[in-house]
Design a protein around this motif. Structure first.
Motif, PDB file in Angstrom:
ATOM      1  N   VAL A 106     -12.086 -18.286 -38.232  1.00 39.17           N
ATOM      2  CA  VAL A 106     -11.654 -18.902 -36.972  1.00 39.17           C
ATOM      3  C   VAL A 106     -12.857 -19.303 -36.121  1.00 39.17           C
ATOM      4  N   ALA A 107     -13.647 -18.312 -35.704  1.00 40.05           N
ATOM      5  CA  ALA A 107     -14.742 -18.572 -34.762  1.00 40.05           C
ATOM      6  C   ALA A 107     -15.732 -19.608 -35.280  1.00 40.05           C
ATOM      7  N   VAL A 108     -15.944 -19.636 -36.589  1.00 38.05           N
ATOM      8  CA  VAL A 108     -16.910 -20.564 -37.175  1.00 38.05           C
ATOM      9  C   VAL A 108     -16.563 -22.021 -36.873  1.00 38.05           C
ATOM     10  N   HIS A 109     -15.284 -22.313 -36.675  1.00 42.42           N
ATOM     11  CA  HIS A 109     -14.844 -23.687 -36.412  1.00 42.42           C
ATOM     12  C   HIS A 109     -14.867 -24.043 -34.923  1.00 42.42           C
ATOM     13  N   ARG A 110     -15.082 -23.043 -34.068  1.00 43.54           N
ATOM     14  CA  ARG A 110     -15.077 -23.252 -32.614  1.00 43.54           C
ATOM     15  C   ARG A 110     -13.836 -24.040 -32.183  1.00 43.54           C
ATOM     16  N   PRO A 111     -12.649 -23.504 -32.498  1.00 45.51           N
ATOM     17  CA  PRO A 111     -11.418 -24.260 -32.238  1.00 45.51           C
ATOM     18  C   PRO A 111     -10.997 -24.227 -30.771  1.00 45.51           C
ATOM     19  N   HIS A 112     -10.191 -25.206 -30.424  1.00 49.08           N
ATOM     20  CA  HIS A 112      -9.538 -25.206 -29.120  1.00 49.08           C
ATOM     21  C   HIS A 112      -8.202 -24.465 -29.196  1.00 49.08           C
ATOM     22  N   MET A 113      -7.603 -24.481 -30.389  1.00 51.10           N
ATOM     23  CA  MET A 113      -6.289 -23.861 -30.579  1.00 51.10           C
ATOM     24  C   MET A 113      -6.260 -23.073 -31.877  1.00 51.10           C
ATOM     25  N   LEU A 114      -5.607 -21.908 -31.836  1.00 47.08           N
ATOM     26  CA  LEU A 114      -5.416 -21.067 -33.014  1.00 47.08           C
ATOM     27  C   LEU A 114      -3.931 -20.864 -33.229  1.00 47.08           C
ATOM     28  N   ILE A 115      -3.455 -21.206 -34.414  1.00 46.82           N
ATOM     29  CA  ILE A 115      -2.073 -20.930 -34.807  1.00 46.82           C
ATOM     30  C   ILE A 115      -2.101 -19.744 -35.765  1.00 46.82           C
ATOM     31  N   ILE A 116      -1.479 -18.637 -35.362  1.00 44.95           N
ATOM     32  CA  ILE A 116      -1.466 -17.425 -36.187  1.00 44.95           C
ATOM     33  C   ILE A 116      -0.180 -17.384 -36.988  1.00 44.95           C
ATOM     34  N   ALA A 117      -0.327 -17.507 -38.312  1.00 44.29           N
ATOM     35  CA  ALA A 117       0.833 -17.524 -39.210  1.00 44.29           C
ATOM     36  C   ALA A 117       0.691 -16.407 -40.235  1.00 44.29           C
ATOM     37  N   LEU A 118       0.702 -15.181 -39.741  1.00 42.14           N
ATOM     38  CA  LEU A 118       0.544 -13.995 -40.583  1.00 42.14           C
ATOM     39  C   LEU A 118       1.683 -13.014 -40.340  1.00 42.14           C
ATOM     40  N   ALA A 119       1.858 -12.098 -41.280  1.00 37.94           N
ATOM     41  CA  ALA A 119       2.785 -10.956 -41.202  1.00 37.94           C
ATOM     42  C   ALA A 119       3.724 -10.894 -42.395  1.00 37.94           C
ATOM     43  N   THR A 120       3.902 -12.007 -43.107  1.00 37.26           N
ATOM     44  CA  THR A 120       4.812 -11.997 -44.259  1.00 37.26           C
ATOM     45  C   THR A 120       4.373 -10.972 -45.302  1.00 37.26           C
ATOM     46  N   ASN A 121       3.093 -10.965 -45.646  1.00 40.22           N
ATOM     47  CA  ASN A 121       2.627 -10.015 -46.661  1.00 40.22           C
ATOM     48  C   ASN A 121       2.615  -8.582 -46.150  1.00 40.22           C
ATOM     49  N   SER A 147     -11.749 -18.034 -25.359  1.00 40.53           N
ATOM     50  CA  SER A 147     -11.100 -19.146 -24.635  1.00 40.53           C
ATOM     51  C   SER A 147     -10.356 -20.088 -25.573  1.00 40.53           C
ATOM     52  N   VAL A 148      -9.724 -19.514 -26.587  1.00 43.42           N
ATOM     53  CA  VAL A 148      -8.942 -20.290 -27.544  1.00 43.42           C
ATOM     54  C   VAL A 148      -7.459 -20.171 -27.199  1.00 43.42           C
ATOM     55  N   PHE A 149      -6.771 -21.297 -27.160  1.00 44.82           N
ATOM     56  CA  PHE A 149      -5.336 -21.335 -26.909  1.00 44.82           C
ATOM     57  C   PHE A 149      -4.616 -20.822 -28.157  1.00 44.82           C
ATOM     58  N   VAL A 150      -3.652 -19.912 -27.992  1.00 46.43           N
ATOM     59  CA  VAL A 150      -3.003 -19.259 -29.134  1.00 46.43           C
ATOM     60  C   VAL A 150      -1.532 -19.633 -29.233  1.00 46.43           C
ATOM     61  N   VAL A 151      -1.123 -19.935 -30.457  1.00 43.42           N
ATOM     62  CA  VAL A 151       0.291 -20.125 -30.780  1.00 43.42           C
ATOM     63  C   VAL A 151       0.634 -19.128 -31.875  1.00 43.42           C
ATOM     64  N   LEU A 152       1.630 -18.276 -31.633  1.00 45.20           N
ATOM     65  CA  LEU A 152       2.062 -17.306 -32.633  1.00 45.20           C
ATOM     66  C   LEU A 152       3.278 -17.858 -33.362  1.00 45.20           C
ATOM     67  N   VAL A 153       3.251 -17.734 -34.681  1.00 43.40           N
ATOM     68  CA  VAL A 153       4.347 -18.230 -35.507  1.00 43.40           C
ATOM     69  C   VAL A 153       5.325 -17.100 -35.810  1.00 43.40           C
ATOM     70  N   GLY A 154       6.598 -17.365 -35.658  1.00 42.55           N
ATOM     71  CA  GLY A 154       7.620 -16.382 -35.972  1.00 42.55           C
ATOM     72  C   GLY A 154       8.113 -16.539 -37.399  1.00 42.55           C
ATOM     73  N   ILE A 155       8.581 -15.471 -37.979  1.00 45.25           N
ATOM     74  CA  ILE A 155       9.167 -15.523 -39.319  1.00 45.25           C
ATOM     75  C   ILE A 155      10.556 -14.910 -39.277  1.00 45.25           C
ATOM     76  N   GLU A 156      11.441 -15.469 -40.065  1.00 41.25           N
ATOM     77  CA  GLU A 156      12.800 -14.952 -40.179  1.00 41.25           C
ATOM     78  C   GLU A 156      13.066 -14.694 -41.660  1.00 41.25           C
ATOM     79  N   PRO A 157      12.487 -13.619 -42.181  1.00 41.03           N
ATOM     80  CA  PRO A 157      12.518 -13.373 -43.628  1.00 41.03           C
ATOM     81  C   PRO A 157      13.895 -13.000 -44.146  1.00 41.03           C
ATOM     82  N   ILE A 183       2.000 -15.937 -24.627  1.00 39.42           N
ATOM     83  CA  ILE A 183       1.448 -17.028 -25.421  1.00 39.42           C
ATOM     84  C   ILE A 183       2.583 -17.873 -25.987  1.00 39.42           C
ATOM     85  N   SER A 184       2.247 -19.057 -26.426  1.00 34.89           N
ATOM     86  CA  SER A 184       3.248 -19.950 -26.995  1.00 34.89           C
ATOM     87  C   SER A 184       3.721 -19.424 -28.352  1.00 34.89           C
ATOM     88  N   PHE A 185       4.962 -19.757 -28.668  1.00 32.84           N
ATOM     89  CA  PHE A 185       5.616 -19.200 -29.851  1.00 32.84           C
ATOM     90  C   PHE A 185       6.338 -20.308 -30.606  1.00 32.84           C
TER      91      PHE A 185
END
Length: 231
Positions: A106-121, A147-157, A183-185
């Motif tokens: 993540v940090a290496v790209h110096r992003p403005h926004m991070l979308i977190i799409a984890l938890a399934t495993n 100072s990265v804007f975060v969007v969390l992804v939901g899962i409905e397994p 944060i945004s979802f």
């Protein structure tokens, strides 16, 4: 006055999205998730977005250009957005792994926004929901420090062999974490894909190219509510 009208229209569009569910791919209405906050556009810069995930992000079993981040980038560019979307998905990864590789993924790209799409495993491998929540909270905290804007992804397994309670606990945890952290979802990352064989590879777990297109369509609709086009 024009600015006020624009803001009213924006908030109405957000309410419609989160109250009635995302349109497209046959999605059905879903409970109201946490709010969507407006992304602050960088001045005269390409918007850099990192999608931190697992095989669903990495593009397991697909050509590189068919992976979700690449499809999302193409769709946003086609709609006039100046973006670069980085694929930081690793097959088999968990929330703990995502946190440990934050610097390199993540940090290496110096992003403005991070979308977190984890938890399934995590829930597939029996990680307690409390531990997964702790890891995700740590990623969110780290991103905010940068100072990265975060969007969390939901899962409905809906996986056979995994207790229903565990799956419900994970789904609820993600929604509540987004609300608590303000944060945004993005709800239902693979909704209407997991239960459609025509959207899956032969393993019955991972999306095929059509499945990824469906996932990207819905994710882009959320992102378009967050990102304002240049005047």
């Amino acid at each position: 006055m024009a600015g006020s009208i624009d803001m009213i229209r924006y908030f109405l569009s957000v309410c419609l999205l989160v109250g009635f569910g995302l349109a497209g791919c046959g999605q059905t209405p879903q409970p109201k998730p946490p709010k969507l906050e407006r992304f602050i556009m960088p001045e005269d810069e390409t918007i850099k977005i990192v999608i931190l995930g697992d095989s669903l992000t990495a593009g397991y079993g697909l050509h590189k250009e068919q992976a979700l981040p690449n499809v999302v980038e193409r769709r946003l560019k086609a709609d006039g957005f100046d973006v670069e979307v980085y694929n930081s998905g690793i097959s088999g990864d968990t929330t703990g792994g995502g946190y440990l590789r934050y610097d390199s993924s993540v940090a290496v790209h110096r992003p403005h926004m991070l979308i977190i799409a984890l938890a399934t495993n995590d829930f597939l491998s029996g990680v307690p929901v409390e531990k997964a929540r702790e890891n995700l909270a740590a990623i969110i905290t780290r991103a905010r420090t940068d100072s990265v804007f975060v969007v969390l992804v939901g899962i409905e397994p809906d996986f056979s062999g995994v207790p229903d309670k565990v799956q419900r606990d994970y789904s609820t945890m993600l929604t509540e974490l987004a609300r608590e952290k303000n944060i945004s979802f993005h709800p239902g990352f693979m909704k209407d894909v997991w239960d459609d064989p025509d959207m899956l590879l032969l393993d019955g777990l991972h999306p095929n190219a059509d499945g990824v297109d469906c996932m990207a369509e819905n994710l882009v609709e959320t992102l378009k509510l967050l990102i304002k086009l240049p005047e």
